[in-house]
Write an enzyme that holds these catalytic residues in place. Structure first.
Site, PDB file in Angstrom:
ATOM      1  CG  HIS A  45     -27.897  12.531  45.711  1.00 18.42           C
ATOM      2  ND1 HIS A  45     -26.792  13.038  46.344  1.00 18.42           N
ATOM      3  CD2 HIS A  45     -27.618  12.573  44.399  1.00 18.42           C
ATOM      4  CE1 HIS A  45     -25.895  13.372  45.445  1.00 18.42           C
ATOM      5  NE2 HIS A  45     -26.362  13.104  44.255  1.00 18.42           N
ATOM      6  CD  GLU A  68     -22.397  18.254  37.002  1.00 15.77           C
ATOM      7  OE1 GLU A  68     -23.486  18.365  36.391  1.00 15.77           O
ATOM      8  OE2 GLU A  68     -22.224  17.432  37.925  1.00 15.77           O
TER       9      GLU A  68
HETATM   10 ZN    ZN Z   1     -24.830  13.956  36.705  1.00 13.68          ZN
END
Ligand code: ZN
Length: 732
Positions: free
Chosen positions: A632, A501
């Site tokens: 997702h 991240e």
């Molecule tokens: Zn990612």
């Protein structure tokens, strides 16, 4: 602020309409959402009407106006979406849902404006086009494509249908994701018999006891790690340790079955939503003149075509299938040795994989965890980026309003005048970006997984330092929270996630592009977005970096050399199996959005079963409903794009290959001279770091990702490094 609504005293005090440097997260409440969003939509709607009326010749004024609109909407709507992920509540959901379709309508109006489209085309066709900077050319080209994908130019009737679908779809996505959240939360398994926890490490027992105690705050005596009671949930930090360690097979089976049937029955059933979503997507793609949703998706990606994606997936599948079969054989052998009889089932894999890892590498995830207290890991990460990219990360807790006491705030600085390739003034550091870090899981109101979010993007509104707005990122992880008065101890996987991240965050924050449309990750093709993030994960296997962020929670000692070596060697442990799993998701996603007919006789689950014949090496459960929680592709941005992880991993592994080559050269020289260089990175490596910063991280979406990659690497990408890292190809 302009317009009547601004005079409304309610709006004057509405924190979602404030335009301070940072959003006032400590004061934003669900009741602020509806009035703020309606106000901003009205205000920006008026601005848009005025922009549409601008005469020919004012095209760039119009573009600046559009960017200002995007900015205003994002400053109000962005924090709402963010809070939905990290401080969810029924009130916030209701507020969000009641204005969501108005926001969608507004963006459709923007995307479908004939006047704007004509103005953008005038810029595109003007003789001055070739004199524009690459960034400006990209932003115009991207806006034109966006307009096309938003349905500009559709005849009236088709456009009405297109808009209806767009509005409905966004509701379905939210519903889908809420169902997953609710279904995950709805399942709990309370245990009172210590025998049910046999095999589990202390940290998992403590987490389960803490979870039980939180649900029963008045119970005396309170739950303890040793005596229970314990509560297991489907929240990953709670669920996964059970799958890896619980000796009682029935418990694992129960948890596994609950996990793969989430959101597939009762009030949170996503089955119908999936079909509706797929039908809508197919119809929408058709309206825009594409053969399938996958073709529409790929029209704005780095991959050229469905065939292009299929080629990569097949190459990786062929490379990983035989190795994955070998890996399964090893598990079966060990399981038999440990007394297991019969075929291995899905709920056995993680368990025996963990036993095999222990046997082969002689360490446990738990043992590693003790070396990674969160503060130490952060120090190590910040030290690495300081060396590589010449930036400094300063803790600035208390300088920003936050949404939860766990949240931390940091400022990134670099030496003044560093831009344009100069080394800058080491005596004077200036802020260039900042970020929030929300590190721990909070199953009650925070979405699972990890992500980087765009709080504020870099943009220039006027010349000089005053006219530059600095980027701000959200870094959201779901690491194991501190238990009792112990600091948070991260698993190695959680360390990798943090690096991942942070890599996204670096692209957002270290951009040097002043046009918000293509600054940071904005405008980066989706299948190239995971390049900086997966690139950063590689550093977790770089000895000095890893050692620098370890300090045993009790002794304070760094990780011993031989343990590091075993960790490094374990990197490709079961990598083929993992790759197969990712390919499986990618293949199902692509098939659902390309060849599958949602109105036909085959169900999505039958299609899933059919696709899994290519990848699955163990029995699949007929009741497997994992698609019902596949956010997702049904609620996030990965529809017909799940392959992006592997696509980008080819890029990130190859990019890291440049560093490996330099490190190897240095090591060879040092071996010759017998004098290692110590802790800091060698100059040749730092040079490559700076080049990575000035290409991938600084240019982001302002150029085509292939051009940026070639600038960094000096050639086009190959799969060699990825296969090598996965142990599927030996070093040349
Ligand atoms: Zn990612």
């Amino acid at each position: 602020m302009t317009g009547n609504a601004a005079n409304d005293p309610q709006n004057e005090q509405n924190p979602l309409l404030e335009r301070g440097v940072l959003p006032p997260f400590d004061r934003i409440l669900p009741e602020h959402v509806v009035p703020a969003v309606r106000h901003i939509l009205k205000q920006e709607g008026e601005r848009f009407t005025a922009l549409e009326a601008l005469p020919a010749g004012s095209e760039w004024e119009l573009v600046a106006g559009l960017q200002a609109i995007d900015y205003e909407i994002h400053r109000t709507w962005g924090p709402v979406g963010h809070l939905l992920g990290v401080r969810n509540s029924p009130e916030l959901r209701e507020a969000y849902e009641s204005v969501q379709s108005e926001v969608v309508d507004f963006s459709l109006r923007l995307g479908q404006s004939e006047q704007v489209h004509a103005a953008l085309q005038r810029i595109r066709n003007d003789s001055g086009w070739s004199d524009l900077s690459p960034a400006r050319q990209r932003l115009i080209a991207l806006r034109l494509k966006d307009a096309q994908h938003s349905g500009v130019g559709l005849p009236e009737e088709q456009r009405a249908r297109f808009n209806e679908i767009a509005r409905d779809s966004s509701k379905l996505y939210t519903e889908f994701s809420n169902h997953v959240l609710d279904a995950t939360k709805a399942f709990t398994l309370d245990l009172t018999d210590p025998g049910d926890l046999e095999g589990l490490p202390d940290s998992a027992k403590a987490l389960a006891a803490q979870s039980y105690a939180q649900a029963h705050p008045d119970q005396q005596p309170p739950a303890t790690a040793e005596a229970g009671p314990w509560r297991v949930t489907l929240d990953l930090p709670a669920y996964f340790p059970f799958m890896q360690h619980a000796k009682k097979r029935e418990i694992r089976e129960k948890l596994h079955r609950a996990y793969i049937t989430r959101a597939s029955s009762g009030d949170t059933d996503n089955q119908e939503l999936i079909v509706k979503i797929l039908k809508y997507r197919k119809e929408q793609a058709g309206l825009l003149g594409f053969g399938s949703w996958a073709e529409l998706s790929l029209d704005s990606k780095m991959a050229d075509s469905v065939a292009d994606v299929e080629r990569l997936q097949t190459e990786l599948l062929e490379a990983s299938l035989p190795a994955a079969r070998t890996e399964l054989g090893e598990l079966e052998e060990l399981a038999a040795k440990l007394g297991h009889s019969g075929r291995l089932q899905a709920w056995d894999i993680a368990f025996y994989a963990e036993r095999l890892r222990e046997e082969r590498f002689q360490f446990t995830d738990e043992e590693l965890r003790a070396y990674f207290p969160m503060p130490r890991v952060l120090d190590g990460l910040f030290a690495l980026v300081q060396q590589l990219f010449g930036i400094r990360v300063r803790a600035a807790d208390g300088e920003a309003p936050i949404w939860n006491d766990d949240v931390r705030y940091f400022v990134i600085e670099e030496p003044a005048n560093t831009e344009n390739g100069s080394a800058g003034d080491p005596e004077s550091w200036q802020p260039i970006a900042s970020f929030y870090l929300d590190p721990y899981s909070r199953p009650a109101d925070k979405r699972g997984g990890a992500w980087m979010g765009d709080c504020i993007g870099r943009r220039r509104t006027a010349p000089g330092p005053q006219g530059l707005e600095l980027p701000v990122a959200y870094l959201i992880c779901n690491g194991s929270p501190p238990v009792g008065d112990r600091p948070s101890l991260l698993s190695f996987r959680e360390v990798e996630t943090l690096f991942h991240e942070f890599g996204h965050g670096l692209q957002h924050m270290l951009t040097r592009v002043d046009d918000a449309d293509v600054a940071g990750s904005n405008g980066v093709e989706w299948d190239a977005v995971e390049l900086p993030s997966q690139f950063m994960e590689n550093w977790c296997y770089h000895r000095p970096t890893l050692m620098g962020m370890t300090a045993h929670v009790e002794s304070g000692e760094p990780m011993p050399d031989d343990l590091f070596e075993r960790v490094r060697d374990s990197r490709s442990f079961r990598a083929a199996w993992q790759m197969l799993r990712q390919l499986n998701f990618g293949l199902i996603d692509m098939a659902l959005h390309h060849s599958f007919d949602p109105a036909g006789d085959q169900s999505v689950f039958e299609l899933q079963a059919e696709m899994e014949e290519r990848t699955a090496l163990i029995d699949r459960l007929p009741e497997d409903r994992f698609l019902c929680s596949f956010t997702h592709i049904f609620a996030g941005g990965y529809s017909a794009g799940y392959y992006s992880y592997k696509w980008a991993e080819v890029l990130s592994a190859d990019a890291f290959g440049a560093f490996e080559e330099a490190l190897e050269k240095v090591a060879a020289v040092e071996a010759g001279e017998g004098a290692p260089s110590g802790d800091s990175l060698p100059n040749t490596v730092v040079e490559i770091g700076r080049r990575f910063r000035e290409t991938v991280l600084a240019q982001g979406g302002s150029r085509h990702p292939m051009d940026v990659f070639v600038d960094f690497r000096g050639r086009r990408p190959t799969t060699e490094a990825l296969l090598r890292h996965s142990g599927l190809k030996s070093a040349a």
